[in-house]
Design a protein around this motif. Structure first.
Motif, mmCIF file in Angstrom:
data_model
loop_
_atom_site.group_PDB
_atom_site.id
_atom_site.type_symbol
_atom_site.label_atom_id
_atom_site.label_comp_id
_atom_site.label_asym_id
_atom_site.label_seq_id
_atom_site.Cartn_x
_atom_site.Cartn_y
_atom_site.Cartn_z
ATOM 1 N N ALA A 1 10.219 2.746 -2.432
ATOM 2 C CA ALA A 1 10.125 1.325 -2.110
ATOM 3 C C ALA A 1 8.903 0.681 -2.763
ATOM 4 O O ALA A 1 8.934 -0.507 -3.104
ATOM 5 C CB ALA A 1 10.066 1.132 -0.593
ATOM 6 N N ALA A 2 7.834 1.450 -2.932
ATOM 7 C CA ALA A 2 6.600 0.911 -3.511
ATOM 8 C C ALA A 2 6.610 0.905 -5.032
ATOM 9 O O ALA A 2 5.731 0.297 -5.650
ATOM 10 C CB ALA A 2 5.404 1.720 -3.013
ATOM 11 N N VAL B 1 -0.390 -0.293 -9.402
ATOM 12 C CA VAL B 1 -1.505 0.648 -9.500
ATOM 13 C C VAL B 1 -2.321 0.629 -8.210
ATOM 14 O O VAL B 1 -2.917 1.629 -7.810
ATOM 15 C CB VAL B 1 -2.388 0.309 -10.720
ATOM 16 N N VAL B 2 -2.343 -0.526 -7.528
ATOM 17 C CA VAL B 2 -3.044 -0.658 -6.256
ATOM 18 C C VAL B 2 -2.098 -0.486 -5.075
ATOM 19 O O VAL B 2 -2.365 0.274 -4.138
ATOM 20 C CB VAL B 2 -3.749 -2.026 -6.159
ATOM 21 N N THR B 3 -0.958 -1.191 -5.130
ATOM 22 C CA THR B 3 -0.062 -1.210 -3.971
ATOM 23 C C THR B 3 0.629 0.134 -3.741
ATOM 24 O O THR B 3 0.854 0.521 -2.596
ATOM 25 C CB THR B 3 1.006 -2.308 -4.131
ATOM 26 N N LEU B 4 0.948 0.842 -4.805
ATOM 27 C CA LEU B 4 1.672 2.110 -4.645
ATOM 28 C C LEU B 4 0.817 3.154 -3.925
ATOM 29 O O LEU B 4 1.276 3.753 -2.937
ATOM 30 C CB LEU B 4 2.155 2.604 -6.009
ATOM 31 N N PRO B 5 -0.423 3.403 -4.353
ATOM 32 C CA PRO B 5 -1.247 4.355 -3.587
ATOM 33 C C PRO B 5 -1.473 3.925 -2.143
ATOM 34 O O PRO B 5 -1.487 4.772 -1.236
ATOM 35 C CB PRO B 5 -2.564 4.387 -4.377
ATOM 36 N N LEU B 6 -1.662 2.623 -1.912
ATOM 37 C CA LEU B 6 -1.862 2.150 -0.542
ATOM 38 C C LEU B 6 -0.643 2.462 0.327
ATOM 39 O O LEU B 6 -0.767 2.956 1.459
ATOM 40 C CB LEU B 6 -2.128 0.650 -0.538
ATOM 41 N N GLN C 1 -5.019 9.398 -11.249
ATOM 42 C CA GLN C 1 -3.925 9.918 -12.059
ATOM 43 C C GLN C 1 -2.761 8.940 -12.087
ATOM 44 O O GLN C 1 -2.128 8.745 -13.129
ATOM 45 C CB GLN C 1 -3.469 11.274 -11.516
ATOM 46 N N VAL C 2 -2.464 8.318 -10.944
ATOM 47 C CA VAL C 2 -1.418 7.293 -10.908
ATOM 48 C C VAL C 2 -1.777 6.148 -11.850
ATOM 49 O O VAL C 2 -0.942 5.641 -12.604
ATOM 50 C CB VAL C 2 -1.227 6.761 -9.474
ATOM 51 N N PHE C 3 -3.044 5.727 -11.812
ATOM 52 C CA PHE C 3 -3.520 4.662 -12.698
ATOM 53 C C PHE C 3 -3.282 5.032 -14.160
ATOM 54 O O PHE C 3 -2.772 4.231 -14.946
ATOM 55 C CB PHE C 3 -5.009 4.417 -12.435
ATOM 56 N N LEU C 4 -3.650 6.251 -14.520
ATOM 57 C CA LEU C 4 -3.511 6.684 -15.907
ATOM 58 C C LEU C 4 -2.051 6.775 -16.318
ATOM 59 O O LEU C 4 -1.680 6.409 -17.443
ATOM 60 C CB LEU C 4 -4.199 8.041 -16.098
ATOM 61 N N LEU C 5 -1.211 7.246 -15.417
ATOM 62 C CA LEU C 5 0.208 7.409 -15.737
ATOM 63 C C LEU C 5 0.931 6.076 -15.897
ATOM 64 O O LEU C 5 1.802 5.927 -16.754
ATOM 65 C CB LEU C 5 0.903 8.227 -14.641
#
Length: 299
Positions: free
Chosen positions: A76-77, A110-115, A142-146
């Motif tokens: 969903a994110a 990049v912000v909302t998905l980890p949150l 790592q999410v940011f980089l990907l």
């Protein structure tokens, strides 16, 4: 699963997909947002606020096991992708709006998905064969980089070598589609011994989530005064998620193949559901005075 696939192949596959997205974007795709804030704000609110709430409600309703529940929230994110542009084009949506929404939502994710994933991990407290699953700062990086870096590289390349980027656009799109299929196959193969059980567990919820997302993405903007073509674009952008991001993060970042199952099953059901909803909402002829595209789409 083979460690090389987890540590190298899946992140590389996602990087190619996001690089292809970057090749299709220009600065004007972001500037267009400022010129049309209402429709963009509505679509992003649906994507960032409404969809996680829908997914959370469905997870509780279907009483999914914790690891699959987090997988649904991860799905969903995840932002939309190039597939939304294709379906929007097929059903006479405003493709320029799709491009802008994909650009902005990819950056925001990049912000909302980890949150969102951290919330789901804290609430459902999943445990797999390797123990508790968590998304610490290193994994957020790592999410940011990907997700973000390949998009920026693609945009820079388009800026400094436009003709090359335009020549590469089609091959990279084809490669991205093939890679997406590969990522889905990897996600399913990783849990092949449990596939039938998982399909029973998440098949209905992913199909229902997709249907609700597509419907809400059209109905909410229309109720708020958005023109039909823009509403169709919103429907496709809100309803069609980049399942490759969810699968890759689940397997290679969070180290859980089970968590990737909802996104893998969703990827299979997404296209027929989008085709059905697109056909239904576009059956009404779009009025001649309907708002035009926000801006022409660059080739």
């Amino acid at each position: 699963m083979n460690s090389a696939v987890v540590s190298v192949t899946l992140p590389l596959a996602l990087a190619v997909i996001m690089f292809g997205l970057g090749l299709s974007l220009t600065v004007d795709d972001f500037a267009r947002v400022a010129r049309n804030p209402k429709v963009v704000a509505i679509a992003l609110a649906c994507q960032i606020v409404v969809l996680p709430l829908v997914a959370f409600g469905l997870v509780l309703l279907f009483e999914l096991p914790p690891i699959l529940a987090v997988g649904m929230m991860l799905l969903a994110a995840s932002p939309g992708g190039a597939t939304a542009n294709l379906f929007s084009h097929l059903f006479r949506g405003d493709v320029a709006l799709n491009v802008s929404l994909t650009a902005v939502n990819s950056m925001l994710s990049v912000v909302t998905l980890p949150l969102m994933v951290n919330f789901a991990l804290g609430y459902f407290e999943p445990v797999d064969d390797t123990g508790a699953v968590g998304l610490q700062f290193g994994k957020v990086l790592q999410v940011f980089l990907l997700v973000l870096v390949p998009v920026i590289v693609g945009m820079v390349l388009r800026r400094i070598a436009t003709s090359f980027a335009e020549r590469m656009d089609r091959p990279v799109r084809i490669a991205s589609a093939a890679i997406l299929v590969f990522v889905v196959v990897v996600g399913v193969a990783a849990e092949r011994s449990n596939v039938s059980d998982y399909v029973i567990d998440v098949g209905a919820i992913t199909a229902l989530f997709c249907l609700v997302s597509l419907t809400a993405g059209y109905w909410i903007p229309r109720r708020l005064g958005i023109a039909p073509r823009q509403a169709i674009a919103c429907s496709m952008e809100v309803g069609i998620h980049n399942s490759a991001i969810a699968i890759t993060i689940a397997i290679s970042v969070l180290g859980s193949t089970e968590m990737a199952v909802p996104a893998a099953v969703y990827a299979v059901t997404m296209s027929p559901m989008a085709a059905l909803v697109g056909w239904l909402i576009s059956r009404r002829s779009i009025p001649a005075d309907s708002a035009p595209d926000l801006a022409p789409v660059e080739s």
